[in-house]
Motif scaffolding. Structure first.
Motif, short mmCIF file in Angstrom:
data_model
loop_
_atom_site.label_atom_id
_atom_site.label_comp_id
_atom_site.label_asym_id
_atom_site.label_seq_id
_atom_site.Cartn_x
_atom_site.Cartn_y
_atom_site.Cartn_z
N CYS A 36 0.85 -1.20 0.00
CA CYS A 36 0.00 0.00 0.00
C CYS A 36 0.88 1.25 0.00
O CYS A 36 1.97 1.26 0.57
N GLY A 37 0.40 2.30 -0.64
CA GLY A 37 1.19 3.52 -0.78
C GLY A 37 1.26 4.35 0.50
O GLY A 37 0.63 4.03 1.52
N PRO A 38 2.05 5.47 0.50
CA PRO A 38 2.17 6.35 1.66
C PRO A 38 0.82 6.92 2.09
O PRO A 38 -0.02 7.25 1.25
N GLY A 39 0.64 7.05 3.39
CA GLY A 39 -0.61 7.57 3.93
C GLY A 39 -1.71 6.54 4.01
O GLY A 39 -2.85 6.89 4.32
N LYS A 40 -1.39 5.27 3.73
CA LYS A 40 -2.39 4.21 3.74
C LYS A 40 -1.87 3.02 4.54
O LYS A 40 -0.69 2.91 4.83
N ARG A 41 -2.82 2.14 4.86
CA ARG A 41 -2.50 0.89 5.54
C ARG A 41 -3.24 -0.24 4.81
O ARG A 41 -4.25 -0.02 4.15
N MET A 42 -2.73 -1.47 4.96
CA MET A 42 -3.31 -2.63 4.27
C MET A 42 -4.37 -3.28 5.15
O MET A 42 -4.12 -3.57 6.33
N LEU A 43 -5.57 -3.50 4.54
CA LEU A 43 -6.62 -4.19 5.27
C LEU A 43 -6.38 -5.70 5.30
O LEU A 43 -6.40 -6.33 6.36
N LYS A 44 -6.17 -6.28 4.11
CA LYS A 44 -5.89 -7.72 4.00
C LYS A 44 -4.91 -7.94 2.86
O LYS A 44 -4.91 -7.20 1.89
N ARG A 52 -6.08 -4.52 -0.81
CA ARG A 52 -7.07 -3.57 -0.32
C ARG A 52 -6.41 -2.67 0.74
O ARG A 52 -5.91 -3.17 1.75
N CYS A 53 -6.40 -1.36 0.46
CA CYS A 53 -5.73 -0.39 1.35
C CYS A 53 -6.75 0.62 1.89
O CYS A 53 -7.81 0.84 1.29
N GLN A 54 -6.43 1.27 3.01
CA GLN A 54 -7.30 2.28 3.64
C GLN A 54 -6.44 3.45 4.12
O GLN A 54 -5.32 3.26 4.60
N ASP A 55 -7.00 4.70 4.01
CA ASP A 55 -6.27 5.90 4.47
C ASP A 55 -6.05 5.87 5.98
O ASP A 55 -6.91 5.36 6.74
N CYS A 56 -4.94 6.41 6.40
CA CYS A 56 -4.66 6.53 7.84
C CYS A 56 -5.66 7.50 8.48
O CYS A 56 -6.12 8.46 7.83
N LEU A 57 -5.98 7.29 9.71
CA LEU A 57 -6.89 8.16 10.44
C LEU A 57 -6.19 9.45 10.85
O LEU A 57 -4.97 9.57 10.73
N ASP A 58 -7.01 10.44 11.32
CA ASP A 58 -6.43 11.70 11.80
C ASP A 58 -5.51 11.42 12.99
O ASP A 58 -5.87 10.67 13.92
N PHE A 65 5.70 3.10 1.38
CA PHE A 65 4.91 1.92 1.02
C PHE A 65 5.01 0.90 2.16
O PHE A 65 6.08 0.71 2.74
N THR A 66 3.91 0.21 2.40
CA THR A 66 3.89 -0.73 3.52
C THR A 66 2.90 -1.86 3.28
O THR A 66 1.94 -1.72 2.51
N SER A 67 3.18 -2.93 3.96
CA SER A 67 2.24 -4.07 3.98
C SER A 67 1.63 -4.21 5.37
O SER A 67 0.89 -5.17 5.61
N ASP A 68 1.93 -3.26 6.24
CA ASP A 68 1.39 -3.29 7.60
C ASP A 68 -0.09 -2.91 7.60
O ASP A 68 -0.55 -2.16 6.73
N THR A 69 -0.78 -3.40 8.60
CA THR A 69 -2.21 -3.11 8.73
C THR A 69 -2.47 -1.94 9.70
O THR A 69 -3.62 -1.64 9.99
N LYS A 70 -1.42 -1.32 10.21
CA LYS A 70 -1.56 -0.19 11.14
C LYS A 70 -0.69 0.97 10.67
O LYS A 70 0.39 0.75 10.11
N CYS A 71 -1.19 2.19 10.93
CA CYS A 71 -0.41 3.41 10.64
C CYS A 71 0.32 3.86 11.91
O CYS A 71 -0.05 3.49 13.03
N GLU A 72 1.33 4.68 11.73
CA GLU A 72 2.08 5.22 12.85
C GLU A 72 1.31 6.41 13.48
O GLU A 72 0.61 7.14 12.77
N ARG A 73 1.46 6.58 14.80
CA ARG A 73 0.79 7.68 15.50
C ARG A 73 1.65 8.94 15.45
O ARG A 73 2.86 8.89 15.62
N GLN A 74 0.97 10.08 15.20
CA GLN A 74 1.67 11.36 15.30
C GLN A 74 1.91 11.69 16.78
O GLN A 74 1.13 11.30 17.64
N PRO A 75 3.00 12.41 17.10
CA PRO A 75 3.26 12.76 18.51
C PRO A 75 2.19 13.69 19.06
O PRO A 75 1.62 14.51 18.33
N SER A 76 1.92 13.59 20.35
CA SER A 76 0.93 14.44 21.00
C SER A 76 1.59 15.74 21.46
O SER A 76 2.46 15.73 22.34
#
Length: 287
Positions: A36-44, A52-58, A65-76
């Motif tokens: 999956c491309g930048p800004g996205k995560r892989m569903l399956k 099948r890819c999905q956009d990262c949440l806010d 590019f990644t095959s991971d099913t989770k996005c990285e968290r922005q710092p608080s």
């Protein structure tokens, strides 16, 4: 025979690996699959050629590019800790926290703490301006220079007094030198001295005048009254005399002239009778 088969397997594996780009693909069961491309995560990862890819949440991001099913968290970036609030952080890259104005990050790579910048006081100047990742460096003003406010960029030189002027106040690191006319200052001191002397004399006179119970005042008052009493004794009192009645001549008129033309003299009144004590002496006759 076994050796030939092993060599063929290695050649096939090397082929698959060489034809699979590590940045955009990954190897799954000897098969090169897409990521999956930048800004996205892989569903399956059930579809190797079209995942099948999905956009990262806010508040999340995926930088590559990644095959991971989770996005990285922005710092608080908590504003209560003097961080600037993040407005629409990126979903394709890490958004580092930044300190608010007047503060700086203690670490440049990972800004997790903000500290207040040093404020150069009066009598100092800014040697190195503070930045997002560095504190302000101050330097004391050198002798003969001064600064009157905080965060001064430069120190000003003291005023040089011209000929005929005296240094009324010496300069310091926080104030300029003050020059005044020496002659004018001398005249001012004389005037101040005369005014002070007059005020002292007026105060003494007022104290003596209003403090009548003072011994000195009593003596002066007694002496003054004594002198006035002698003056009254020397003055002669006027002597008053009883007015004497004078008989005025009576002018003739029809009312006081007789038939023969003679003036009728007015009869004098009886002489006043004064009371006298009765005599208690009696004469006795003896037969």
């Amino acid at each position: 025979m076994k050796t030939v088969v092993f060599i063929c397997f290695l050649v096939t594996l090397l082929y698959l690996v060489s034809c699979c780009d590590e940045d955009t693909h990954y190897l799954k069961v000897d098969k090169c699959c897409k990521k999956c491309g930048p800004g996205k995560r892989m569903l399956k990862d059930d579809n190797c050629d079209d995942p099948r890819c999905q956009d990262c949440l806010d508040g999340e991001y995926q930088s590559g590019f990644t095959s991971d099913t989770k996005c990285e968290r922005q710092p608080s970036c908590d504003p209560n800790l003097h961080f600037q609030p993040q407005m629409n952080p990126s979903k394709t890259s890490l958004s580092k926290c930044q300190c608010e104005a007047g503060y700086y990050c203690t670490q440049e790579d990972d800004c997790d703490t903000c500290r207040k910048r040093t404020v150069c006081k009066a009598g100092e100047r800014v040697l190195i301006e503070g930045s997002q990742f560095g504190d302000t460096v101050c330097e004391p003003c050198k002798n003969g220079t001064f600064s009157t406010h905080e965060s001064a960029v430069t120190c000003k030189e003291w005023t040089i007094c011209e000929h005929g002027f005296d240094k009324n106040a010496p300069g310091s690191s926080t104030s300029d030198r003050i020059c005044v006319d020496d002659r004018r200052a001398h005249r001012g001191a004389v005037v101040v001295g005369v005014v002070a002397l007059l005020l002292i004399l007026i105060g003494i006179a007022a104290t003596l005048y209003f403090t009548k119970g003072n011994k000195c005042w009593k003596e002066l008052h007694k002496h003054f009254n004594k002198g006035r009493s002698h003056e009254h004794l020397d003055v002669e009192k006027p002597i008053y005399q009883q007015p004497v009645e004078v008989d005025e001549p009576v002018s003739p008129s029809p009312s006081n002239v007789t038939e023969n033309g003679n003036v009728v003299e007015q009869e004098r009144g009886k002489e006043p009778v004064y009371p006298s004590a009765e005599s208690n002496s009696y004469s006795y006759s003896y037969s």
